[in-house]
Design a protein around this motif. Structure first.
Motif, mmCIF file in Angstrom:
data_model
loop_
_atom_site.group_PDB
_atom_site.id
_atom_site.type_symbol
_atom_site.label_atom_id
_atom_site.label_comp_id
_atom_site.label_asym_id
_atom_site.label_seq_id
_atom_site.Cartn_x
_atom_site.Cartn_y
_atom_site.Cartn_z
ATOM 1 N N ARG A 27 -17.787 72.779 -55.402
ATOM 2 C CA ARG A 27 -16.555 72.382 -54.710
ATOM 3 C C ARG A 27 -15.677 71.567 -55.650
ATOM 4 O O ARG A 27 -14.463 71.763 -55.701
ATOM 5 C CB ARG A 27 -16.848 71.587 -53.448
ATOM 6 C CG ARG A 27 -15.533 71.025 -52.890
ATOM 7 C CD ARG A 27 -15.455 70.847 -51.469
ATOM 8 N NE ARG A 27 -14.104 70.371 -51.122
ATOM 9 C CZ ARG A 27 -13.612 70.467 -49.943
ATOM 10 N NH1 ARG A 27 -14.298 71.026 -48.980
ATOM 11 N NH2 ARG A 27 -12.409 70.012 -49.689
ATOM 12 N N GLU A 31 -11.861 72.453 -56.608
ATOM 13 C CA GLU A 31 -10.756 71.506 -56.402
ATOM 14 C C GLU A 31 -10.015 71.225 -57.697
ATOM 15 O O GLU A 31 -8.791 71.125 -57.706
ATOM 16 C CB GLU A 31 -11.278 70.215 -55.781
ATOM 17 C CG GLU A 31 -11.653 70.399 -54.323
ATOM 18 C CD GLU A 31 -12.205 69.148 -53.676
ATOM 19 O OE1 GLU A 31 -12.701 68.252 -54.393
ATOM 20 O OE2 GLU A 31 -12.155 69.087 -52.432
ATOM 21 N N GLN A 32 -10.738 71.119 -58.806
ATOM 22 C CA GLN A 32 -10.095 70.870 -60.095
ATOM 23 C C GLN A 32 -9.204 72.045 -60.492
ATOM 24 O O GLN A 32 -8.070 71.865 -60.905
ATOM 25 C CB GLN A 32 -11.159 70.598 -61.167
ATOM 26 C CG GLN A 32 -10.602 70.108 -62.497
ATOM 27 C CD GLN A 32 -10.016 71.213 -63.365
ATOM 28 O OE1 GLN A 32 -10.538 72.325 -63.389
ATOM 29 N NE2 GLN A 32 -8.940 70.922 -64.043
ATOM 30 N N SER A 35 -6.139 72.181 -57.988
ATOM 31 C CA SER A 35 -5.190 71.072 -58.180
ATOM 32 C C SER A 35 -4.484 71.145 -59.529
ATOM 33 O O SER A 35 -3.357 70.670 -59.667
ATOM 34 C CB SER A 35 -5.885 69.723 -58.010
ATOM 35 O OG SER A 35 -6.817 69.497 -59.037
ATOM 36 N N SER A 40 -4.071 72.617 -53.232
ATOM 37 C CA SER A 40 -5.076 71.761 -52.615
ATOM 38 C C SER A 40 -6.039 72.621 -51.795
ATOM 39 O O SER A 40 -5.679 73.690 -51.318
ATOM 40 C CB SER A 40 -4.428 70.703 -51.727
ATOM 41 O OG SER A 40 -3.713 71.311 -50.670
ATOM 42 N N VAL A 41 -7.256 72.116 -51.665
ATOM 43 C CA VAL A 41 -8.285 72.797 -50.877
ATOM 44 C C VAL A 41 -8.275 72.187 -49.485
ATOM 45 O O VAL A 41 -8.523 70.995 -49.324
ATOM 46 C CB VAL A 41 -9.680 72.649 -51.519
ATOM 47 C CG1 VAL A 41 -10.751 73.305 -50.652
ATOM 48 C CG2 VAL A 41 -9.688 73.231 -52.922
ATOM 49 N N GLU A 42 -7.966 72.998 -48.475
ATOM 50 C CA GLU A 42 -7.967 72.529 -47.088
ATOM 51 C C GLU A 42 -9.372 72.569 -46.508
ATOM 52 O O GLU A 42 -9.779 71.677 -45.765
ATOM 53 C CB GLU A 42 -7.030 73.390 -46.246
ATOM 54 C CG GLU A 42 -6.965 72.975 -44.793
ATOM 55 C CD GLU A 42 -6.003 73.823 -44.001
ATOM 56 O OE1 GLU A 42 -6.407 74.282 -42.910
ATOM 57 O OE2 GLU A 42 -4.861 74.037 -44.453
ATOM 58 N N CYS A 44 -13.622 74.210 -47.296
ATOM 59 C CA CYS A 44 -14.574 74.909 -48.154
ATOM 60 C C CYS A 44 -15.893 74.975 -47.403
ATOM 61 O O CYS A 44 -16.466 73.947 -47.051
ATOM 62 C CB CYS A 44 -14.751 74.166 -49.474
ATOM 63 S SG CYS A 44 -16.007 74.886 -50.567
ATOM 64 N N ILE A 57 -7.009 77.524 -48.994
ATOM 65 C CA ILE A 57 -6.322 76.740 -50.019
ATOM 66 C C ILE A 57 -4.817 76.900 -49.893
ATOM 67 O O ILE A 57 -4.315 77.903 -49.385
ATOM 68 C CB ILE A 57 -6.788 77.126 -51.445
ATOM 69 C CG1 ILE A 57 -6.584 78.614 -51.713
ATOM 70 C CG2 ILE A 57 -8.241 76.771 -51.650
ATOM 71 C CD1 ILE A 57 -6.941 79.020 -53.122
#
Length: 106
Positions: A27, A31-32, A35, A40-42, A44, A57
């Motif tokens: 995860r 995210e890296q 971003s 952005s990850v809403e 997972c 996302i």
């Protein structure tokens, strides 16, 4: 910001990576990557069955989504599908647009 549903399944090599670093490590990697392109990850979730991972996302545009998709696929660790998600308002606006279309055989 455009929203996408990502469904992914690990290859055998990708599964070895997941086993080595765990779900939280994967995860963090997602995210890296997201971003780094302004997204952005809403959500997972890990799953079992046809898909191993399901994500929602947000990206600033489709080009950012395509860039991440290409990088992930080039790694060989995952097979992915990206589905653009539309809001209710976007569908309402689509229903108000007039479309000139002739069905086959008409």
């Amino acid at each position: 910001m455009p929203k996408f549903l990502i469904q992914a399944s690990y290859t055998p090599e990708g599964t070895k990576g997941l086993l080595a670093e765990g779900a939280s490590g994967r995860r963090a990697a997602v995210e890296q990557a997201v971003s780094s392109l302004g997204g952005s990850v809403e959500a997972c979730y890990f799953a079992f069955g046809e898909d191993d991972v399901v994500l929602i996302i947000d990206f600033p545009d489709q080009v950012a989504m395509a860039a991440v998709s290409l990088a992930v696929k080039a790694s060989g660790g995952l097979r992915t599908r990206a589905t653009p998600l539309l809001t209710l308002d976007e569908i309402d606006r689509a229903t108000r647009r007039e479309v000139s279309f002739r069905a086959p055989g008409d």
